[in-house]
Design an enzyme around this catalytic site. Structure first.
Site: not given
Lengths: 342, 342
Positions: A251, A253, A277, A282, A301-302
């Site tokens: 989670v 990077r 994530d 991205e 990425h949430v």
């Protein structure tokens, strides 16, 4: 001590008609903030007698306010071009996108981040995706979406698992606190210093000990900043050191994981599941192999997005805290080392 | 005191060649057990000098062993027909399928269950599905399965939520222990007596107080046995008492929820999400409306399946515990009240 601006606006301060404001010009990029947050920022700005402007995002800043001294928001373009910017506070925890050599036109500009606002929300995400994988809920959910009732499958449990947390900042520590309630065998923390700010890990190690820990790790939970040292820290060799059937959660990077090596370890079954994530690129491009990798749980990425109220509350609180410090000429609490990258 | 059988097999006991066994005939239906569990049962049976037979499932029991005195497993058909059966230990927590008036041919047969073995695993499931709903991971996961990167959505958090746990047995208590680590505003327990065996709830209430609690409940977590009193306990009226945006999790028995009323409350958006692991009819029939209900997270009765090692360990341990009690003529710890139904 208030940091005075040096341009002509400051002359207003000397006027007998002066009724506050104009000392610093603050821009807040506020598309995600709620009324109460705006009120809180307004109140703090009044206290420090600053001029305050709200815009939805960076592209809405008008020409006459591009000389702002302080910005709270994602103002990467302004930072890169404005020599007037003295302090940028970003609402994110990660700052890799704003710590490049050319990120700031003003070499002395200060950067603060919002690390500390995301621990709660990201830790919840980590527990959720870990349990989804261990308990095969990803597969049950997929079948249910197709209207199929499927037979039980072998499940795993956090209970009695050996957890290694790589990165013991706020996120790693909040995760450890929550994971502990599930009675794992052990929760180990790994950081550069080998020291944790809070006593939430059963054992603490330095990053240099990582390779010794991996063979005894059922769950590797990664919450690292993107720096030169963390790039591809989970590589092919380290994935091989994990025991068969281990789980990976990342989670921090995307740069920290060698995605090709991870996809291979998932396809071979050596790694039982991975929840990512964050990614090298991205959004993940359409047609990327990642989308179809076995036992890879993808979220866009949430884990730490700003929609959660507790996250926003803390984020705004931290900015206001440092706004008072800035106005008083005190050191900023959430200052980032722009060279170290966190 | 050992419960002797009264038929001719016991004569072997008087024979000078007798080398143990034949005191009671125990059948273990063991398709899901591992070597270590079988060894543990074998050792206990030896201690109490019982004859022990293992079969995959009930249908594998040969004619000559249908007169067993003790069975550990899902032996509903044998219970219904054998007057020799004195004790049935089922590996499930719920016993609704075996507490009907005609469930036992022997009116004095004792029934024990394995409540207490499932708390850990079902509590993990409850936390997982609750976070999946609150954090919209169900939707992110669905999009990812379709290869789509979607934008952040408004999320909710266990932090600061008001949780009401309906049913404070082992499952409800293990859930409360884990949920507490996520810092909810309050965790209330609701049971028939208004008393909890362990001090894991911030507040305890009787079922008769339920309607007063619902308007202040963000998360309703249900882990009730199927009895006449719990049938449709979550009905249309009570769903309406919950505040807009509440979440429901049910892992007890499907009979506790009025499914039509719940589907309506989900479709109208009054209930933000429901995670059901148990249903009125299992498997859910193909084409059922349930499969396509908005914000309904379906799992196929797997929250407490026996595949998890800690669950099996505890399950077998509990049977062995009571096997010793049975042999010693002591009361069985895990005895079910066949009339009350739990």
């Amino acid at each position: 001590m208030i940091s005075y601006r040096t341009d002509e606006d400051c002359s207003a301060f000397d006027s007998p008609d002066f009724t506050g404001g104009l000392i610093v010009k603050i821009l807040v990029l506020s598309s995600q903030l709620e009324e109460k947050h705006i009120a809180q920022i307004r109140k703090t700005a009044e206290e420090v007698k600053a001029d305050l402007y709200f815009y939805g995002s960076e592209k809405d800043i008008p020409e006459e306010n591009k000389d702002a001294e302080v910005i709270y928001g994602f103002a990467t373009e302004t930072a890169r071009t404005s020599r007037d910017l003295k302090w940028l506070c970003v609402p994110s925890a990660g700052v890799d996108y704003i710590t490049k050599p050319d990120s700031f036109a003003n070499p002395d500009a200060m950067l603060t981040n919002s690390a500390g606002a995301y621990g709660v929300t990201i830790a919840e995400h980590m527990i959720a995706v870990l349990l989804m994988m261990m308990r095969r809920i990803t597969e049950f959910h997929k079948a249910a979406l197709e209207g199929r009732w499927i037979a039980p499958m072998k499940q795993r449990s956090i209970k009695n698992s050996r957890i290694t947390v790589l990165g013991t900042g706020d996120i790693g520590r909040q995760f450890a606190k929550r994971a502990a309630a599930f009675e794992p065998a052990v929760i180990r923390g790994v950081s550069r210093s080998g020291i944790s700010k809070e006593d939430v890990f059963d054992e603490m190690y330095k990053v240099s000990d990582l390779d010794k820990l991996l063979p005894g790790t059922d769950v590797l939970a990664m919450s690292l900043p993107a720096t030169a040292e963390t790039e591809n820290i989970l590589n092919k060799e380290r994935l091989a050191l994990l025991p068969e059937g281990a789980y990976v959660v990342n989670v921090g990077r995307g740069s920290a994981v060698d995605e090709d090596a991870l996809m291979e370890a998932l396809e071979s079954g050596h790694i039982a599941g991975a929840a990512l994530d964050v990614f090298k690129t991205e959004p993940i491009p359409e047609g990327s192999r990642l989308w179809n990798t076995t036992n890879l749980l993808i979220t866009p990425h949430v884990a730490g997005n700003l929609t959660l109220e507790v996250t926003k509350d803390r984020n705004v609180e931290m900015f206001c805290e440092d706004l008072k410090n800035y106005a008083a000429g005190k050191p900023l609490i959430h200052l980032v080392d722009r060279v170290r990258g966190y």
